[in-house]
Design a protein around this motif. Structure first.
Motif, mmCIF file in Angstrom:
data_model
loop_
_atom_site.group_PDB
_atom_site.id
_atom_site.type_symbol
_atom_site.label_atom_id
_atom_site.label_comp_id
_atom_site.label_asym_id
_atom_site.label_seq_id
_atom_site.Cartn_x
_atom_site.Cartn_y
_atom_site.Cartn_z
ATOM 1 N N ALA B 194 0.833 -1.209 0.000
ATOM 2 C CA ALA B 194 0.000 0.000 0.000
ATOM 3 C C ALA B 194 0.867 1.258 0.000
ATOM 4 O O ALA B 194 0.575 2.225 -0.706
ATOM 5 C CB ALA B 194 -0.936 -0.005 1.206
ATOM 6 N N LEU B 195 1.952 1.241 0.770
ATOM 7 C CA LEU B 195 2.833 2.415 0.828
ATOM 8 C C LEU B 195 3.592 2.598 -0.488
ATOM 9 O O LEU B 195 3.744 3.713 -0.987
ATOM 10 C CB LEU B 195 3.830 2.293 1.983
ATOM 11 C CG LEU B 195 3.255 2.374 3.399
ATOM 12 C CD1 LEU B 195 4.354 2.113 4.430
ATOM 13 C CD2 LEU B 195 2.602 3.731 3.659
ATOM 14 N N HIS B 198 0.678 3.324 -3.348
ATOM 15 C CA HIS B 198 -0.369 4.332 -3.173
ATOM 16 C C HIS B 198 0.030 5.510 -2.283
ATOM 17 O O HIS B 198 -0.839 6.157 -1.705
ATOM 18 C CB HIS B 198 -1.636 3.661 -2.635
ATOM 19 C CG HIS B 198 -2.142 2.581 -3.541
ATOM 20 N ND1 HIS B 198 -2.773 2.860 -4.732
ATOM 21 C CD2 HIS B 198 -2.075 1.228 -3.450
ATOM 22 C CE1 HIS B 198 -3.091 1.715 -5.326
ATOM 23 N NE2 HIS B 198 -2.672 0.715 -4.578
ATOM 24 N N THR B 199 1.336 5.752 -2.097
ATOM 25 C CA THR B 199 1.755 6.970 -1.406
ATOM 26 C C THR B 199 2.908 7.592 -2.192
ATOM 27 O O THR B 199 3.426 6.996 -3.148
ATOM 28 C CB THR B 199 2.250 6.721 0.041
ATOM 29 O OG1 THR B 199 3.544 6.117 -0.006
ATOM 30 C CG2 THR B 199 1.278 5.865 0.838
ATOM 31 N N ILE B 200 3.338 8.740 -1.739
ATOM 32 C CA ILE B 200 4.417 9.472 -2.395
ATOM 33 C C ILE B 200 5.721 8.670 -2.404
ATOM 34 O O ILE B 200 6.586 8.908 -3.241
ATOM 35 C CB ILE B 200 4.618 10.835 -1.670
ATOM 36 C CG1 ILE B 200 5.350 11.819 -2.569
ATOM 37 C CG2 ILE B 200 5.308 10.649 -0.329
ATOM 38 C CD1 ILE B 200 5.407 13.227 -2.002
ATOM 39 N N LEU B 201 5.854 7.703 -1.486
ATOM 40 C CA LEU B 201 7.113 6.954 -1.386
ATOM 41 C C LEU B 201 7.432 6.195 -2.662
ATOM 42 O O LEU B 201 8.593 6.043 -3.036
ATOM 43 C CB LEU B 201 7.070 5.981 -0.195
ATOM 44 C CG LEU B 201 6.859 6.611 1.182
ATOM 45 C CD1 LEU B 201 6.938 5.546 2.274
ATOM 46 C CD2 LEU B 201 7.882 7.709 1.439
ATOM 47 N N ARG B 203 6.864 7.083 -5.671
ATOM 48 C CA ARG B 203 7.122 7.920 -6.844
ATOM 49 C C ARG B 203 8.592 8.075 -7.168
ATOM 50 O O ARG B 203 8.955 8.303 -8.308
ATOM 51 C CB ARG B 203 6.496 9.304 -6.637
ATOM 52 C CG ARG B 203 4.996 9.243 -6.784
ATOM 53 C CD ARG B 203 4.411 10.635 -6.930
ATOM 54 N NE ARG B 203 3.183 10.728 -6.161
ATOM 55 C CZ ARG B 203 2.719 11.841 -5.634
ATOM 56 N NH1 ARG B 203 3.400 12.969 -5.786
ATOM 57 N NH2 ARG B 203 1.597 11.854 -4.958
ATOM 58 N N ILE B 235 9.320 5.893 7.946
ATOM 59 C CA ILE B 235 9.049 5.587 6.530
ATOM 60 C C ILE B 235 9.286 6.799 5.629
ATOM 61 O O ILE B 235 9.659 6.641 4.471
ATOM 62 C CB ILE B 235 7.629 5.011 6.297
ATOM 63 C CG1 ILE B 235 6.542 5.930 6.850
ATOM 64 C CG2 ILE B 235 7.519 3.629 6.930
ATOM 65 C CD1 ILE B 235 5.107 5.448 6.564
ATOM 66 N N PHE B 236 9.100 8.008 6.166
ATOM 67 C CA PHE B 236 9.299 9.210 5.348
ATOM 68 C C PHE B 236 10.765 9.356 4.922
ATOM 69 O O PHE B 236 11.068 10.002 3.918
ATOM 70 C CB PHE B 236 8.826 10.458 6.113
ATOM 71 C CG PHE B 236 8.700 11.699 5.276
ATOM 72 C CD1 PHE B 236 7.843 11.744 4.187
ATOM 73 C CD2 PHE B 236 9.440 12.844 5.569
ATOM 74 C CE1 PHE B 236 7.722 12.899 3.409
ATOM 75 C CE2 PHE B 236 9.321 14.003 4.802
ATOM 76 C CZ PHE B 236 8.463 14.025 3.715
ATOM 77 N N SER B 237 11.660 8.719 5.685
ATOM 78 C CA SER B 237 13.081 8.817 5.327
ATOM 79 C C SER B 237 13.373 8.102 4.009
ATOM 80 O O SER B 237 14.393 8.360 3.372
ATOM 81 C CB SER B 237 13.976 8.269 6.449
ATOM 82 O OG SER B 237 13.809 6.878 6.615
ATOM 83 N N THR B 240 13.223 11.180 1.974
ATOM 84 C CA THR B 240 14.182 12.254 2.255
ATOM 85 C C THR B 240 15.635 11.795 2.063
ATOM 86 O O THR B 240 16.483 12.612 1.708
ATOM 87 C CB THR B 240 13.999 12.812 3.678
ATOM 88 O OG1 THR B 240 14.089 11.746 4.617
ATOM 89 C CG2 THR B 240 12.639 13.482 3.818
ATOM 90 N N LEU B 241 15.907 10.510 2.282
ATOM 91 C CA LEU B 241 17.256 10.020 1.982
ATOM 92 C C LEU B 241 17.492 10.071 0.477
ATOM 93 O O LEU B 241 18.617 10.278 0.024
ATOM 94 C CB LEU B 241 17.441 8.586 2.508
ATOM 95 C CG LEU B 241 17.570 8.446 4.031
ATOM 96 C CD1 LEU B 241 17.525 6.976 4.446
ATOM 97 C CD2 LEU B 241 18.866 9.097 4.532
ATOM 98 N N LEU B 243 15.967 12.389 -1.533
ATOM 99 C CA LEU B 243 16.085 13.828 -1.831
ATOM 100 C C LEU B 243 17.474 14.361 -1.523
ATOM 101 O O LEU B 243 17.966 15.267 -2.193
ATOM 102 C CB LEU B 243 15.072 14.629 -0.987
ATOM 103 C CG LEU B 243 13.600 14.606 -1.392
ATOM 104 C CD1 LEU B 243 12.768 15.385 -0.378
ATOM 105 C CD2 LEU B 243 13.409 15.180 -2.793
ATOM 106 N N THR B 244 18.105 13.804 -0.483
ATOM 107 C CA THR B 244 19.421 14.302 -0.069
ATOM 108 C C THR B 244 20.559 13.460 -0.651
ATOM 109 O O THR B 244 21.704 13.565 -0.196
ATOM 110 C CB THR B 244 19.527 14.315 1.473
ATOM 111 O OG1 THR B 244 19.188 13.011 1.977
ATOM 112 C CG2 THR B 244 18.559 15.324 2.082
ATOM 113 N N TYR B 255 14.900 -0.627 1.015
ATOM 114 C CA TYR B 255 15.048 0.114 2.278
ATOM 115 C C TYR B 255 13.716 0.141 3.024
ATOM 116 O O TYR B 255 13.653 -0.154 4.223
ATOM 117 C CB TYR B 255 15.529 1.536 1.981
ATOM 118 C CG TYR B 255 15.596 2.439 3.194
ATOM 119 C CD1 TYR B 255 16.610 2.307 4.139
ATOM 120 C CD2 TYR B 255 14.631 3.432 3.388
ATOM 121 C CE1 TYR B 255 16.662 3.144 5.253
ATOM 122 C CE2 TYR B 255 14.675 4.267 4.498
ATOM 123 C CZ TYR B 255 15.691 4.115 5.430
ATOM 124 O OH TYR B 255 15.727 4.940 6.532
#
Lengths: 336, 336
Positions: B194-195, B198-201, B203, B235-237, B240-241, B243-244, B255
């Motif tokens: 699902a993540l 169906h989430t920004i992860l 993309r 999970i948001f990392s 962001t990992l 992005l950085t 991951y």
């Protein structure tokens, strides 16, 4: 695509001459405000043209459509914008500034883009917290500085304050001395939608008109209490409580919502515990729509925190404050 | 829809006369085994007709298609089935038995349905753990008793053993004295999908052919270490990992998988910690497909647990053992 939004009655009376056009330009929508010399909202306009939903004419077309009439009347108005409009997919990228970040660091990171009609648009940068678990925000930093504006109690106190911004990607920022020291992002809203719409949990849910407050609180309490095996385990109880007749189909969505918000606050509380602090002892503020902030207030009360106030007009105040600090508006009067 | 599956070479040599038809009938697929007197697999057949994907002729049609040839040869063969076939949406509902549950309780809960061709199909019940956070299983109980069969070390030891069944809804069962004492369900596999989908992860993820083992371990370690704010934050990392520049698009799925499995094991470890135990000190077994069990073995090693063996043929052995205990097969020889 664009519609006028009535200015809030409470502040429009305080009027004054137009001094600033302030844009809150996110992924899925854009809000434009005409602010007076004292920071009061004179007029507002709203567009569905977020940066991922632009028309053929791009940023310029949306800007003209929402702000053209204001600029026609007062050509020299300065323009400031915050949000995803400054991302790599935005109008012009405003590179992140790093935590700890104060208002003058934000001002220092402003980038300028020339709109087709000749006006300069000042774009506020987002904030990056580097490290093993990096965090980023774009737009929330402006709201946070809006919350700090005119609220001296937020900047005092040895431990500083915690500002929560519930939503798709909820943020919790630790602020002190007028700076964003660090912050966390919780994918609470988006995870809720993904679980409800794309896992087995949604199949036994039934939509309902009224909020199931009791089920919501039950979810918060379940997540808060220690006797479970973590979020991947507790969420399954949305289904099994239904299977065993302990949770009606109408209650399951609010129960799941309570679980996730409860896990968010539990996670935050664990961060605080490592610093010999806890939610109950912190100065808290919430920024967001009233209904969602009310859910968080109910959840926070389960963690012993009963004084989390919602900050009104944080976005408008933040944009005005940063513009003032950048010298874009003559009057640096506080939007308090 | 149905295809023959070669019998595992290692056991088919041990042959013997056909003694039992054993069905593992789940939501999305069905596996049928022809077992010998000693429990060895003589032949296997597989169908995509899970209980949610039945043809017009329903359960009888699938049963005829997969097992008809065997029944034609030896009409008197007993038939046993486990899995969602015994659910409310199944062939006949076999009400859950409650924890603690031993093999004779399972036998006592068997329900019988008459197939159109006259044969009686014995359906093994699932197991329910009642309480504030109820848990249910259907099919896994049979695999667990298959794992216990012929493995004396699992039943000894003061603290008993932990049996993990990774998957869409991963189960971890505490067994001792030949009983399932209690168990937990982790929605790890389904939450991952699902993540990702169906989430920004998802993309910023890029698919890759080879496993990104290093990124997987990094995810496990991140979830395991205390210095974070819980799963909704970690999970948001994944994003962001990226992005950085610290996590390549090809590494992000593994991951995230490591993060979720890490949070599952961390949750389990917290349950154990409340009982003055930990994963490193437990006797562990895994049941499931080899690739997934290998991921769990790698993750468990990060928690100090290096001896988690995968149990082979747990389903077949479990079905044979329960049939033997129910007196359906004359020889009660252990399928060891």
């Amino acid at each position: 695509m664009t519609q006028a939004v009535p200015a809030p009655a409470a502040v429009s009376a305080a009027a004054g001459a137009p001094a600033l056009i302030a844009l809150d330009w996110g992924t899925t929508s854009m809000r434009a405000y005409l602010l007076g010399e004292d920071g009061a909202v004179l007029q507002g306009r709203e567009s569905s043209a977020g940066i991922m939903k632009l028309p053929a004419g791009g940023f310029d077309e949306v800007f003209d459509e929402t702000c053209g009439a204001w600029l026609d009347l007062a050509l020299a108005l300065p323009v400031i914008a915050a949000g995803m409009v400054g991302s790599a997919q935005g109008w012009l990228e405003a590179p992140y500034i790093q935590t700890p970040a104060d208002a003058s660091a934000l001002v220092g990171g402003i980038v300028k883009v020339q709109a087709k009609r000749g006006v300069t648009v000042h774009i506020v940068p987002g904030v990056l917290q580097p490290g093993m678990l990096p965090n980023v925000m774009r737009g929330e930093e402006t709201q946070i500085f809006g919350a700090l504006a005119g609220d001296a109690s937020l900047e005092s106190g040895a431990q500083g304050a915690l500002i929560g911004l519930p939503g798709t990607h909820a943020k919790w920022a630790f602020v002190s001395g007028g700076r964003i020291e660090r912050f966390y992002t919780f994918m609470t809203g988006e995870t809720f939608s993904a679980l409800r719409d794309h896992t087995i949990l949604g199949r036994t849910m039934r939509a309902t008109e009224h909020p199931e407050s009791e089920a919501f609180v039950r979810g918060v309490d379940t997540a808060k209490d220690a006797g479970h095996a973590g979020m991947l385990a507790t969420i399954f109880s949305t289904r099994t409580l239904g299977l065993t007749g302990q949770l009606a189909p109408e209650q399951q969505a609010d129960y799941l919502s309570g679980l996730l918000i409860g896990h968010e606050l539990r996670g935050l509380n664990e961060v605080l515990a490592r610093e010999q602090a806890n939610l109950a002892g912190k100065t808290l503020r919430l920024i967001g729509n009233d209904a969602l902030c009310e859910r968080y207030r109910v959840a926070l009360a389960r963690f012993g925190c009963n004084d989390a106030k919602t900050v009104a007009l944080a976005t408008e105040r933040g944009l005005f404050r940063i513009a003032a600090q950048a010298g874009l508006v003559k009057s640096a009067a506080r939007a308090g």
